[in-house]
Design a protein around this motif. Structure first.
Motif, PDB file in Angstrom:
ATOM      1  N   VAL A   1      -5.250   0.268 -11.746  1.00  0.00           N
ATOM      2  CA  VAL A   1      -3.964  -0.371 -11.968  1.00  0.00           C
ATOM      3  C   VAL A   1      -3.966  -0.903 -13.577  1.00  0.00           C
ATOM      4  CG1 VAL A   1      -1.778  -1.641 -10.832  1.00  0.00           C
ATOM      5  CG2 VAL A   1      -3.866  -1.411  -9.492  1.00  0.00           C
ATOM      6  N   CYS A   2      -3.006   0.280 -14.075  1.00  0.00           N
ATOM      7  CA  CYS A   2      -2.442  -0.104 -15.572  1.00  0.00           C
ATOM      8  C   CYS A   2      -1.238  -0.818 -15.582  1.00  0.00           C
ATOM      9  CB  CYS A   2      -1.859   1.126 -16.292  1.00  0.00           C
ATOM     10  SG  CYS A   2      -3.857   2.798 -16.105  1.00  0.00           S
ATOM     11  N   ASN A   3      -0.478  -0.591 -14.664  1.00  0.00           N
ATOM     12  CA  ASN A   3       0.809  -2.140 -15.248  1.00  0.00           C
ATOM     13  C   ASN A   3       0.085  -3.142 -15.084  1.00  0.00           C
ATOM     14  OD1 ASN A   3       1.702   1.068 -15.379  1.00  0.00           O
ATOM     15  ND2 ASN A   3       2.837   0.354 -13.707  1.00  0.00           N
ATOM     16  N   TYR A   4      -1.637  -4.030 -13.901  1.00  0.00           N
ATOM     17  CA  TYR A   4      -1.443  -4.940 -14.125  1.00  0.00           C
ATOM     18  C   TYR A   4      -2.431  -5.533 -14.728  1.00  0.00           C
ATOM     19  CZ  TYR A   4       2.214  -5.159 -10.674  1.00  0.00           C
ATOM     20  OH  TYR A   4       3.729  -4.907 -10.550  1.00  0.00           O
ATOM     21  N   ARG A   5      -2.944  -4.506 -15.627  1.00  0.00           N
ATOM     22  CA  ARG A   5      -4.480  -4.368 -15.805  1.00  0.00           C
ATOM     23  C   ARG A   5      -5.916  -5.261 -14.996  1.00  0.00           C
ATOM     24  NH1 ARG A   5      -2.534  -6.598 -21.539  1.00  0.00           N
ATOM     25  NH2 ARG A   5      -1.306  -5.094 -22.059  1.00  0.00           N
ATOM     26  N   LEU A   6      -5.046  -4.578 -13.393  1.00  0.00           N
ATOM     27  CA  LEU A   6      -6.562  -4.440 -12.960  1.00  0.00           C
ATOM     28  C   LEU A   6      -7.549  -3.503 -12.363  1.00  0.00           C
ATOM     29  CD1 LEU A   6      -4.422  -6.209 -10.057  1.00  0.00           C
ATOM     30  CD2 LEU A   6      -5.712  -7.117 -10.939  1.00  0.00           C
TER      31      LEU A   6
ATOM     32  N   CYS B   1      -6.628  12.466 -11.384  1.00  0.00           N
ATOM     33  CA  CYS B   1      -5.293  12.411 -11.943  1.00  0.00           C
ATOM     34  C   CYS B   1      -4.679  10.584 -11.683  1.00  0.00           C
ATOM     35  CB  CYS B   1      -4.845  13.554 -11.446  1.00  0.00           C
ATOM     36  SG  CYS B   1      -4.087  14.966 -12.330  1.00  0.00           S
ATOM     37  N   SER B   2      -4.920  10.351 -10.616  1.00  0.00           N
ATOM     38  CA  SER B   2      -3.882   8.818  -9.878  1.00  0.00           C
ATOM     39  C   SER B   2      -4.924   7.929 -10.091  1.00  0.00           C
ATOM     40  CB  SER B   2      -4.206   9.157  -8.321  1.00  0.00           C
ATOM     41  OG  SER B   2      -5.648   9.252  -7.894  1.00  0.00           O
ATOM     42  N   ARG B   3      -5.882   7.688 -11.597  1.00  0.00           N
ATOM     43  CA  ARG B   3      -7.266   6.520 -11.646  1.00  0.00           C
ATOM     44  C   ARG B   3      -7.877   5.952 -10.591  1.00  0.00           C
ATOM     45  NH1 ARG B   3      -1.743   5.792 -14.177  1.00  0.00           N
ATOM     46  NH2 ARG B   3      -1.209   4.606 -12.604  1.00  0.00           N
ATOM     47  N   VAL B   4      -8.193   7.811 -10.096  1.00  0.00           N
ATOM     48  CA  VAL B   4      -9.895   6.253  -9.346  1.00  0.00           C
ATOM     49  C   VAL B   4     -10.411   7.678 -10.132  1.00  0.00           C
ATOM     50  CG1 VAL B   4     -10.808   6.800  -6.639  1.00  0.00           C
ATOM     51  CG2 VAL B   4      -7.778   6.573  -7.518  1.00  0.00           C
TER      52      VAL B   4
END
Length: 181
Positions: free
Chosen positions: A64-69, A36-39
């Protein structure tokens, strides 16, 4: 819509016939999971029944979706860790920057790659820098596609490249223009 294929995709379907599911004397195992934590976590292993050798790798990907990393860390049974950091669509739309690093602890070998690619509907531009041991390479690429439905290039008018890619309809238009003049 025109999609420019990359060079490595041209023979992919033919290679997949022999690489996907047709392992003779090879036992393959692939496991993938997402949290769930995008891992994302994926493992794969190959065991060769005729030689008794086995190999495997582990990959962890964190977004890290906010920074598109995207951070990707890989490790294989040869004890070679690799790290990849990708930044997509942050500075410009369809621009991707990537930093790849590899370290081999047994030999002390280090290598790194810094790549950038920009793609639109019908073209893709790439630039990369590689540093391995004491060697430095610059890699660049330019791929141009066409919209074959209308027979005309989708490059902007007045572009030098547009006139250098004749299509079947372009040839007829040029012939008509010379006859009318």
């Amino acid at each position: 819509m025109c999609n420019a294929l990359t060079y490595r995709d041209l023979g992919k379907t033919a290679k997949d016939v022999f690489n996907e599911g047709y392992g003779f004397r090879v036992v393959k195992r692939d496991l993938r999971t997402k949290s769930c934590s995008r891992v994302e976590l994926s493992t794969s292993s190959h065991a060769y029944t005729d030689t008794g050798k086995a190999s495997g790798n582990l990959e962890t990907k964190y977004k890290v979706c906010n920074y598109r990393l995207t951070f990707t860390q890989k490790w294989n049974t040869d004890n070679t860790p690799a790290t990849k950091i990708s930044l997509e669509n942050k500075l410009a739309e369809e621009l991707k920057q990537t930093l790849d690093t590899i370290f081999v602890p047994n030999t002390g070998k280090k290598s790194g790659k810094l790549k950038a690619s920009y793609k639109r509907d019908c073209h893709k531009v790439g630039l990369g820098f590689e540093l391995e041991s004491f060697f430095f390479k610059i890699i660049y690429s330019l791929e141009i596609g066409r919209d074959t439905g209308r027979g005309r290039s989708r490059l902007p008018s007045g572009s030098l490249m547009q006139d250098s890619i004749p299509g079947p309809q372009d040839h007829h238009l040029n012939r008509r223009q010379t006859l009318n003049h």
